[in-house]
Motif scaffolding. Structure first.
Motif, PDB file in Angstrom:
ATOM      1  N   ASN B 143       0.829  -1.199   0.000  1.00 39.01           N
ATOM      2  CA  ASN B 143       0.000   0.000   0.000  1.00 39.01           C
ATOM      3  C   ASN B 143       0.868   1.255   0.000  1.00 39.01           C
ATOM      4  O   ASN B 143       0.594   2.223  -0.703  1.00 39.01           O
ATOM      5  N   ARG B 144       1.948   1.208   0.774  1.00 42.13           N
ATOM      6  CA  ARG B 144       2.838   2.353   0.902  1.00 42.13           C
ATOM      7  C   ARG B 144       3.481   2.692  -0.428  1.00 42.13           C
ATOM      8  O   ARG B 144       3.607   3.837  -0.811  1.00 42.13           O
ATOM      9  N   TYR B 145       3.925   1.654  -1.107  1.00 40.16           N
ATOM     10  CA  TYR B 145       4.608   1.907  -2.373  1.00 40.16           C
ATOM     11  C   TYR B 145       3.644   1.821  -3.542  1.00 40.16           C
ATOM     12  O   TYR B 145       3.906   1.172  -4.539  1.00 40.16           O
ATOM     13  N   SER B 146       2.532   2.527  -3.403  1.00 42.77           N
ATOM     14  CA  SER B 146       1.496   2.430  -4.428  1.00 42.77           C
ATOM     15  C   SER B 146       1.965   2.985  -5.761  1.00 42.77           C
ATOM     16  O   SER B 146       1.367   2.695  -6.787  1.00 42.77           O
ATOM     17  N   ALA B 152      -4.298   0.700  -3.807  1.00 41.24           N
ATOM     18  CA  ALA B 152      -5.646   0.152  -3.681  1.00 41.24           C
ATOM     19  C   ALA B 152      -6.276  -0.121  -5.041  1.00 41.24           C
ATOM     20  O   ALA B 152      -7.193  -0.940  -5.147  1.00 41.24           O
ATOM     21  N   ASP B 153      -5.803   0.548  -6.072  1.00 49.60           N
ATOM     22  CA  ASP B 153      -6.386   0.317  -7.398  1.00 49.60           C
ATOM     23  C   ASP B 153      -5.873  -0.959  -8.031  1.00 49.60           C
ATOM     24  O   ASP B 153      -6.443  -1.452  -8.996  1.00 49.60           O
ATOM     25  N   THR B 246      -4.813 -13.259 -15.164  1.00 50.80           N
ATOM     26  CA  THR B 246      -5.788 -12.166 -15.114  1.00 50.80           C
ATOM     27  C   THR B 246      -5.169 -10.827 -15.480  1.00 50.80           C
ATOM     28  O   THR B 246      -5.863  -9.826 -15.567  1.00 50.80           O
ATOM     29  N   ALA B 247      -3.845 -10.817 -15.683  1.00 51.35           N
ATOM     30  CA  ALA B 247      -3.113  -9.589 -16.007  1.00 51.35           C
ATOM     31  C   ALA B 247      -3.381  -8.495 -14.984  1.00 51.35           C
ATOM     32  O   ALA B 247      -3.441  -7.315 -15.301  1.00 51.35           O
ATOM     33  N   PHE B 248      -3.539  -8.884 -13.735  1.00 50.40           N
ATOM     34  CA  PHE B 248      -3.897  -7.923 -12.696  1.00 50.40           C
ATOM     35  C   PHE B 248      -3.492  -8.460 -11.331  1.00 50.40           C
ATOM     36  O   PHE B 248      -3.467  -9.658 -11.114  1.00 50.40           O
ATOM     37  N   CYS B 249      -3.159  -7.566 -10.420  1.00 50.87           N
ATOM     38  CA  CYS B 249      -2.860  -7.976  -9.042  1.00 50.87           C
ATOM     39  C   CYS B 249      -3.263  -6.857  -8.106  1.00 50.87           C
ATOM     40  O   CYS B 249      -2.937  -5.693  -8.356  1.00 50.87           O
ATOM     41  N   SER B 250      -3.945  -7.188  -7.017  1.00 46.15           N
ATOM     42  CA  SER B 250      -4.370  -6.121  -6.103  1.00 46.15           C
ATOM     43  C   SER B 250      -4.083  -6.473  -4.655  1.00 46.15           C
ATOM     44  O   SER B 250      -3.690  -7.581  -4.346  1.00 46.15           O
ATOM     45  N   LEU B 251      -4.302  -5.525  -3.777  1.00 44.90           N
ATOM     46  CA  LEU B 251      -3.915  -5.660  -2.370  1.00 44.90           C
ATOM     47  C   LEU B 251      -4.632  -6.788  -1.640  1.00 44.90           C
ATOM     48  O   LEU B 251      -4.134  -7.276  -0.635  1.00 44.90           O
TER      49      LEU B 251
END
Lengths: 308, 349, 249
Positions: B143-146, B152-153, B246-251
């Motif tokens: 989160n810190r190194y967004s 969050a996105d 999924t070509a995506f990764c989230s928190l």
């Protein structure tokens, strides 16, 4: 990375001449937060120490107390001063009921089963509250006398936070007295120390546990009601704060009241300071504190080496 | 030394070898698993998710069912490798997905190695908290190194090259599913070898009686570090699979929910016989799909209820039912099917 | 030269001295018994020897090598194995798997994660040898948890013996074994090879006097009397200690 913002804010504070004020405010807020955490978590600590039972649903009782007060004060106009003890009573009753009907069946189970069982209860309670009360954050209508700040020694102290410190402080002293000076207290301490021997001495461990569980849940409910204003009350409360309670218990150990007390204060101040000085890392600070403490002392900061 | 009894030697040898032989039921399981590629073309997306969850659950089974380590922290390795795989693809460091997958697994294993020393000490609760703490900490760091992770996105702009230059992942999930299933199978085969090896046997001994294990010469600490590292690598591969397909990764890869769901998968399927994670994942996905269709908002309630009921019935009883059912189907010797191992209570009950 | 020796071995728990300046020498090939009243500290002593407990003072040598700071599992590799007073077995494994495990570890394939257990013939042959010596053939495929106590006790010793130790420490091997199963157990202990040194803790005096060629008596953590069985049997102080009589100054 961490030193950057820390240095900046210290320099800022120094150049403005208000560094003492900031740090004292953080200290004050941290202590209030810590004592609140303590009241919330001490029931969990005793349950774990007493029956070696990991109750991850403890936060759900806190939430119940919070919502109970919200309903009583906001909807039925019950005065705040009455709403708090009622939260304690109602939650204690619920706790006692759950203990006799549900928890009793899982005492002898391995820890993994206890974890799963109580996580299940948490999920159920979260969804149930979401369904009945909606998912938005709830606020308790605090009496006007408690809003705002008063100036003590040049620092602005929130009146509500002062109340928290007062109530929690009194509770802590009362708890410590009860544990050390009453017969119930000595029975409880005996049972925590060694269940089998305690039973052999004629102590009704089952009853001790039932009462303690109910009392601990009641305390959690009271903490939830008190803390609604500061911690934020919504259906996800048990999930959000469960970790904090567990940190208090793991770091503070389960063989005393003083252990979790100091652990709570440490964590409270650490969290508030961390969120002020390094906001983007948020809860990173307390997780780091917890991990460091547990590496150094796996049984917790204040645990005695027990026979277990 | 007296010369050994040849008849007995033969029996012992047979017994030990038969332990590890693939049973007809297992072979049928995998034939069916691969057949789903052709049987259910409309369900690739959910099947792919199931395969990834199965691999993730396998990683937890290795440490929980075989070494007795209670952990809420496998999500740390899942997420760490997930972000790694996304970042190396996004910035073009490793373009071949298979290479990136292996690298992600290694990176997760390294993290596992470093954190393994944390789980060697303390009680069950300590281990639970420390593993969870590491997982949540990584979430906070992400989160810190967004600016790097997307915060969050989530990680945006990840572009995955076709596998071997030929098989591109698309929205329908066909290549994605085949890719995940093959990776699952390979990891499973390796895990199976590990479990039936002398090393795997020593793990079961350590789980059952760590005192006696060190009294017969097993370096308990290093065995636990080894399996924890291996399991972290497997969890990492699962995380990388998710990001790649999924070509995506989230928190939320680091969240408590994900770790808790994993525990649920394992108690549904059972621990200690390797298939628990796979079977549990299938049942869990089914349940999730079915309940979500009934009550999309409050499915968490029913999952909670399932957990409570399962514990109240007793996992031992449920595993005994499964074992009897399996035993009724199979009439070859009593030890041909690896019996679900009971999770030993920490206080030795 | 003694194969196992302790010099000034001491263990304190807070104010309690559990092991008090013990100087014990065990000769190679000996059948050495350690006896003493309950609470004398015999099991504590074994725990010190095997590394489960760290001594407060003193040194331990095995075959001349100082092992005071060696970890428990390393001492096994150096040639010391023990049994436990209360069975410490792998309840979910079978005797075959348990014995196989010990032998695999000893032959160095304990960390092997690719080979299937049972494919090395050297291992299998040694498993069979142990199974036969300890009469476990008829129960070798059953889960240890369901074995009768006598067989469990045999397995307990078998696991220690499978380590091929130079020194075998037996902690009350006959404890709790029903009369019907005692004979098999005692015969097995008698039949242990002569080149294995045995240090035996026992309360069963018949076993002690028929088996041991040297006896040490431990009282309140200290070595009280040490000598040949005939001498120990005749020593009036030993009788006094066991009967709780007052000793003369």
């Amino acid at each position: 990375m961490v030193w950057g913002p820390l240095c900046v804010s210290c320099y800022d504070g120094l150049s403005r001449g208000g560094v003492d004020e900031i740090m004292l405010t953080i200290l004050f807020d941290g202590v209030a937060y810590g004592m609140l955490l303590f009241v919330l978590a001490c029931g969990l600590s005793v349950t774990l120490g007493l029956m070696n039972f990991i109750n991850l649903a403890h936060g759900a009782f806190a939430m119940a107390g919070g919502y109970c007060t919200v309903i009583l004060v906001n909807r039925y106009g019950v005065p705040f001063a009455l709403g708090l003890p009622l939260a304690f009573l109602v939650t204690a009753l619920i706790g006692g009921l759950f203990e006799r009907t549900l928890y009793v069946h899982v005492y002898a189970r391995p820890h993994l089963d206890q974890v799963l069982f109580t996580i299940g209860l948490v999920f159920m309670s979260v969804a149930a509250v979401d369904y009945t009360m909606g998912s938005s954050q709830q606020f308790v209508q605090i009496p006007d006398a408690l809003t705002g700040q008063i100036n003590v020694l040049g620092i602005g102290m929130g009146k509500y936070r002062l109340l928290i410190i007062a109530i929690c402080g009194l509770l802590t002293i009362a708890l410590q007295l009860m544990l050390t000076k009453t017969r119930f207290g000595s029975r409880l301490r005996a049972a925590v120390d060694d269940q089998r021997v305690a039973r052999g001495l004629g102590i009704n461990v089952g009853a001790v546990f039932g009462l303690t569980f109910a009392f601990g849940s009641g305390l959690a409910g009271l903490g939830g009601a008190l803390g609604a204003e500061i911690l934020g009350l919504d259906p996800t409360f048990p999930l959000k704060y469960m970790i904090y309670f567990l940190i208090v218990v793991t770091v503070g150990g389960t063989s005393s009241i003083t252990g979790p007390f100091f652990a709570s204060i440490l964590l409270g101040i650490g969290d508030v300071a961390g969120k002020y000085y390094v906001p983007k890392l948020g809860a990173f600070v307390i997780y780091a504190i917890m991990i460091v403490v547990l590496i150094w002392r796996p049984q917790g900061l204040f645990a005695r080496a027990t026979a277990k | 030394m007296t010369s050994p009894n040849p008849a007995l030697t033969g029996q012992v040898s047979d017994y030990l070898k038969r332990r590890a032989r693939w049973t007809p039921l297992e072979i049928a399981f995998w034939i069916f698993a691969f057949a789903t590629i052709w049987l259910f073309p409309s369900k690739y997306l959910i099947l792919k998710d199931t395969a990834i969850l199965a691999l993730f659950a396998l990683s937890l089974d290795l440490i929980l069912g075989y070494a007795g380590i209670i952990s809420l922290g496998q999500a740390a390795f899942f997420g760490f490798a997930g972000y790694f795989a996304g970042l190396v693809a996004k910035y073009g460091f490793i373009t071949e997905p298979v290479l990136a997958l292996m690298a992600a697994g290694l990176v997760a294993a390294a993290l596992g190695f470093v954190t393994s020393f944390l789980v060697l000490r303390g009680s069950d609760l300590t281990r639970l908290m420390v593993t969870l703490g590491v997982s949540l900490m990584l979430g906070e760091v992400a989160n810190r190194y967004s600016n790097i992770t997307g915060g969050a996105d989530g990680l945006q702009g990840v572009d995955i090259e076709p596998v071997f230059g030929r098989f591109r992942f698309d929205l329908y999930g066909h290549n994605g599913y085949v890719y995940c299933l093959i990776v699952l199978f390979i990891c499973f085969v390796v895990a199976r070898r590990v479990v039936y090896s002398p090393f795997g046997l020593s793990l079961r001994a350590v789980k059952g009686n760590p005192l006696r294990s060190s009294a017969i010469g097993i370096p308990v600490k290093w065995r636990l570090v080894a399996i924890y590292t291996f399991a972290a690598g497997i969890a990492g591969i699962a995380g990388a699979l998710l990001t790649q397909t999924t070509a995506f990764c989230s928190l939320d890869v680091f969240s408590l929910d994900r770790s808790a769901d994993l525990l649920l998968v394992l108690i549904i399927g059972g621990t200690g016989y390797l298939y628990g994670g796979l079977i549990g994942a299938v049942i869990y996905k089914f349940l999730q799909d079915w309940i979500a269709n009934l009550t999309p908002q409050y499915w968490q309630f029913w999952i909670g209820l399932v957990l409570v009921v399962i514990v109240l019935i007793g996992r031992d009883r449920m595993q005994a039912w499964i074992a009897t059912a399996l035993g009724a189907l199979e009439n070859i010797g009593p030890r041909t099917i690896a019996r679900p191992a009971k999770l030993a209570a920490p206080d030795g009950k | 030269m003694p194969i196992l020796q302790t010099t000034g071995l001491e263990k304190r728990f807070g104010g309690i001295v559990a092991t008090n300046n013990v100087n014990l020498s065990v000769e190679k090939g000996a059948r050495h018994a350690l006896i003493g009243p309950n609470g004398a500290g015999k099991t504590t002593f074994i725990n010190l020897l095997t590394g489960v407990l760290k001594p407060s003072a003193g040194r331990i040598t095995l075959e001349g090598k100082d092992i005071t700071d060696t970890l428990p599992h390393q001492r096994v590799r150096l040639g010391m194995a023990r049994t436990f007073q209360i069975n410490q077995l792998f309840l979910d494994l079978t005797p075959l798997e348990s014995v196989g495990l010990v032998i695999s570890e000893r032959l160095g394939s304990g960390a092997d994660w690719w080979r299937v257990v049972g494919t090395k013939s050297a291992v299998t042959e040694q498993i069979v040898e142990i199974i036969e010596r300890f009469h476990l053939g008829d129960v070798m495929r059953d889960r240890v948890a369901v074995l009768p106590y006598g067989k469990q006790r045999l397995l307990e010793i078998a696991l220690a013996f499978a380590c091929r130790p130079q020194v075998l420490l037996l902690d009350e091997p006959a404890a709790g074994v029903p009369e019907a199963e005692r004979h098999e157990l005692l015969a097995t202990i008698e039949a242990l090879p002569a080149d294995v040194t045995v240090l035996l803790i026992e309360h069963d005096m018949d076993l002690v006097f028929s088996f041991a060629d040297r006896i040490s008596v431990l009282v309140n953590g200290a070595l009280f009397v040490d000598g040949a069985p005939e001498d120990v049997a005749k020593d009036p102080r030993v009788k006094a200690v066991y009967l709780g009589e007052e000793l003369d100054a």
